[in-house]
Design a protein around this motif. Structure first.
Motif, PDB file in Angstrom:
ATOM      1  N   LYS A 115      69.943  62.076  27.814  1.00  0.00           N
ATOM      2  CA  LYS A 115      69.245  62.909  28.781  1.00  0.00           C
ATOM      3  C   LYS A 115      68.136  63.697  28.097  1.00  0.00           C
ATOM      4  CE  LYS A 115      73.164  63.596  31.951  1.00  0.00           C
ATOM      5  NZ  LYS A 115      74.042  64.585  32.615  1.00  0.00           N
ATOM      6  N   LEU A 116      67.026  63.850  28.818  1.00  0.00           N
ATOM      7  CA  LEU A 116      65.956  64.758  28.424  1.00  0.00           C
ATOM      8  C   LEU A 116      65.843  65.814  29.509  1.00  0.00           C
ATOM      9  CD1 LEU A 116      63.183  62.266  27.183  1.00  0.00           C
ATOM     10  CD2 LEU A 116      64.702  63.668  25.770  1.00  0.00           C
ATOM     11  N   ASP A 117      66.124  67.047  29.151  1.00  0.00           N
ATOM     12  CA  ASP A 117      66.113  68.159  30.119  1.00  0.00           C
ATOM     13  C   ASP A 117      66.926  67.821  31.365  1.00  0.00           C
ATOM     14  OD1 ASP A 117      65.583  70.641  31.100  1.00  0.00           O
ATOM     15  OD2 ASP A 117      63.461  70.323  31.472  1.00  0.00           O
ATOM     16  N   PHE A 174      57.558  55.795  30.234  1.00  0.00           N
ATOM     17  CA  PHE A 174      58.605  55.363  31.160  1.00  0.00           C
ATOM     18  C   PHE A 174      58.091  55.353  32.598  1.00  0.00           C
ATOM     19  CE2 PHE A 174      62.031  56.191  34.133  1.00  0.00           C
ATOM     20  CZ  PHE A 174      63.000  55.274  33.760  1.00  0.00           C
ATOM     21  N   GLU A 175      57.424  56.420  32.995  1.00  0.00           N
ATOM     22  CA  GLU A 175      56.928  56.503  34.372  1.00  0.00           C
ATOM     23  C   GLU A 175      55.877  55.436  34.654  1.00  0.00           C
ATOM     24  OE1 GLU A 175      57.666  61.255  35.304  1.00  0.00           O
ATOM     25  OE2 GLU A 175      55.620  60.522  34.976  1.00  0.00           O
ATOM     26  N   SER A 176      55.043  55.134  33.655  1.00  0.00           N
ATOM     27  CA  SER A 176      54.026  54.096  33.839  1.00  0.00           C
ATOM     28  C   SER A 176      54.652  52.712  33.943  1.00  0.00           C
ATOM     29  CB  SER A 176      53.034  54.134  32.674  1.00  0.00           C
ATOM     30  OG  SER A 176      52.121  53.062  32.740  1.00  0.00           O
ATOM     31  N   GLU A 177      55.586  52.396  33.034  1.00  0.00           N
ATOM     32  CA  GLU A 177      56.201  51.074  33.024  1.00  0.00           C
ATOM     33  C   GLU A 177      57.099  50.839  34.235  1.00  0.00           C
ATOM     34  OE1 GLU A 177      55.976  48.426  30.484  1.00  0.00           O
ATOM     35  OE2 GLU A 177      54.138  49.612  30.425  1.00  0.00           O
ATOM     36  N   SER A 178      57.751  51.896  34.701  1.00  0.00           N
ATOM     37  CA  SER A 178      58.667  51.758  35.840  1.00  0.00           C
ATOM     38  C   SER A 178      57.985  52.068  37.179  1.00  0.00           C
ATOM     39  CB  SER A 178      59.875  52.681  35.662  1.00  0.00           C
ATOM     40  OG  SER A 178      59.468  54.039  35.641  1.00  0.00           O
ATOM     41  N   GLU A 179      56.693  52.414  37.098  1.00  0.00           N
ATOM     42  CA  GLU A 179      55.921  52.738  38.304  1.00  0.00           C
ATOM     43  C   GLU A 179      56.611  53.837  39.123  1.00  0.00           C
ATOM     44  OE1 GLU A 179      55.294  49.023  40.328  1.00  0.00           O
ATOM     45  OE2 GLU A 179      53.835  48.321  38.847  1.00  0.00           O
ATOM     46  N   PHE A 183      58.505  61.081  38.257  1.00  0.00           N
ATOM     47  CA  PHE A 183      59.971  60.980  38.224  1.00  0.00           C
ATOM     48  C   PHE A 183      60.607  62.099  37.417  1.00  0.00           C
ATOM     49  CE2 PHE A 183      63.624  59.536  35.702  1.00  0.00           C
ATOM     50  CZ  PHE A 183      64.527  59.213  36.698  1.00  0.00           C
ATOM     51  N   PHE A 184      60.086  62.340  36.227  1.00  0.00           N
ATOM     52  CA  PHE A 184      60.715  63.320  35.340  1.00  0.00           C
ATOM     53  C   PHE A 184      60.601  64.736  35.904  1.00  0.00           C
ATOM     54  CE2 PHE A 184      60.536  66.243  31.673  1.00  0.00           C
ATOM     55  CZ  PHE A 184      61.779  65.994  31.125  1.00  0.00           C
ATOM     56  N   GLU A 185      59.423  65.118  36.322  1.00  0.00           N
ATOM     57  CA  GLU A 185      59.232  66.476  36.819  1.00  0.00           C
ATOM     58  C   GLU A 185      60.074  66.728  38.065  1.00  0.00           C
ATOM     59  OE1 GLU A 185      58.128  70.180  36.337  1.00  0.00           O
ATOM     60  OE2 GLU A 185      57.447  68.568  34.997  1.00  0.00           O
ATOM     61  N   LYS A 186      60.257  65.709  38.860  1.00  0.00           N
ATOM     62  CA  LYS A 186      61.055  65.843  40.084  1.00  0.00           C
ATOM     63  C   LYS A 186      62.524  66.094  39.768  1.00  0.00           C
ATOM     64  CE  LYS A 186      62.376  63.282  44.276  1.00  0.00           C
ATOM     65  NZ  LYS A 186      62.218  62.010  45.037  1.00  0.00           N
ATOM     66  N   HIS A 187      63.034  65.516  38.673  1.00  0.00           N
ATOM     67  CA  HIS A 187      64.472  65.573  38.405  1.00  0.00           C
ATOM     68  C   HIS A 187      64.856  66.493  37.256  1.00  0.00           C
ATOM     69  CE1 HIS A 187      64.068  61.678  40.579  1.00  0.00           C
ATOM     70  NE2 HIS A 187      65.241  62.017  41.065  1.00  0.00           N
TER      71      HIS A 187
END
Length: 288
Positions: A115-117, A174-179, A183-187
């Motif tokens: 996990k990151l944050d 990650f966000e670029s490759e998974s489109e 994602f991260f800021e939301k979660h």
């Protein structure tokens, strides 16, 4: 996460036969940091690195997060990254192949979920955050991660190469490759983590089986001596002793562990892994 079609280069990464070891001091933060290594001052600007070569032997460091420590650099190792802020980094592995049909032959591995944050990630990723991060990548933290490589393929049709990312750069990747933009800021959970400190290698696990415990004593002694070995000659001598002692222990363990409980087998795996990690390290925090 989908792989892109890549071309392959045959690239050899050879550990040097030298008493000097190359490192990169990295600063993934948004502010400059200052530290000392062997009474030499270094200032690393925000989001930049500085290359440094250290001789095998004992050294000192004084850094704001890592604090004042002694550490040992080991001869003929491949070096890596010095992480004075004890920040999170992620190693990402990707298959580079000569044709799409070759992808099935390559399965990049990872280090398990992390996990990151508070945001979970899993895949061909490995989270690392020690003071010394062993060079286990083809592309460094300040190098781009190319979508293709040009070169000679000896016939395997591909290979797996890795890149070291800062946590922030990994999230963008990650966000670029998974489109999944945003994602991260939301979660993320904005967790305030406990302060980290550099640590010396952990003690080896003890075995319940008296014969296994007895058979492991020479390796345990070597493990402790290596953490205190400050001369290149002593370091190399201990490395040369390691193979014979390991083979002897593995041979006896194979006969003893067949009917042992799972816990004893887990201890064996941890024992062998720890020895491999410590004796494969380019630098270690010296125990007080």
């Amino acid at each position: 996460m989908n792989n892109i079609l890549f071309s392959i280069a045959a690239l050899l990464l050879l550990a040097g036969c030298s008493n000097n070891v190359d490192f990169s001091i990295d600063n993934p933060t948004d502010a400059a940091i200052k530290l000392q290594i062997d009474q030499t001052d270094y200032e690393i600007p925000a989001n930049q690195s500085k290359k440094i070569t250290l001789k095998a032997g004992e050294h000192s460091m004084d850094a704001p997060v890592a604090g004042k420590i002694k550490f040992i650099v080991y001869a003929e190792r491949k070096g890596g990254l010095i992480n004075p802020t004890l920040s999170d980094y992620v190693i990402v592995s990707v298959a580079y192949v000569t044709g799409e049909e070759k992808l099935k032959n390559f399965r990049p591995g990872g280090g398990g979920p992390f996990k990151l944050d508070g945001v979970p990630f899993s895949g061909p990723f490995k989270l690392v955050n020690g003071l010394f991060i062993e060079n286990d990548w083809r592309f460094g933290v300040r190098e781009p991660f190319p979508t293709s490589l040009q070169g000679y393929d000896p016939g395997g049709g591909g290979n797996i190469y890795s890149k070291l990312f800062t946590a922030a750069d990994f999230v963008r990747y990650f966000e670029s490759e998974s489109e999944q933009a945003g994602f991260f800021e939301k979660h993320r959970q904005h967790i305030v983590s406990a302060p980290r400190k550099p640590v010396a290698p952990a003690p080896l696990p003890d075995f319940a089986d008296p014969q296994l415990q007895s058979a492991s004593l020479k390796l345990r002694e070597l493990y402790q001596r290596y953490q205190q070995a400050v001369t290149p000659d002593e370091q190399k001598q201990l490395q040369s002793e390691r193979h014979k002692l390991t083979m002897e222990f593995v041979s006896l363990s194979a006969r003893r562990l067949g009917n042992s409980p799972a816990q004893e087998n887990d201890k064996y795996n941890k024992f062998i892994t720890q020895i491999g990690t410590v004796l494969g390290s380019s630098a270690l925090v010296k125990a007080p």
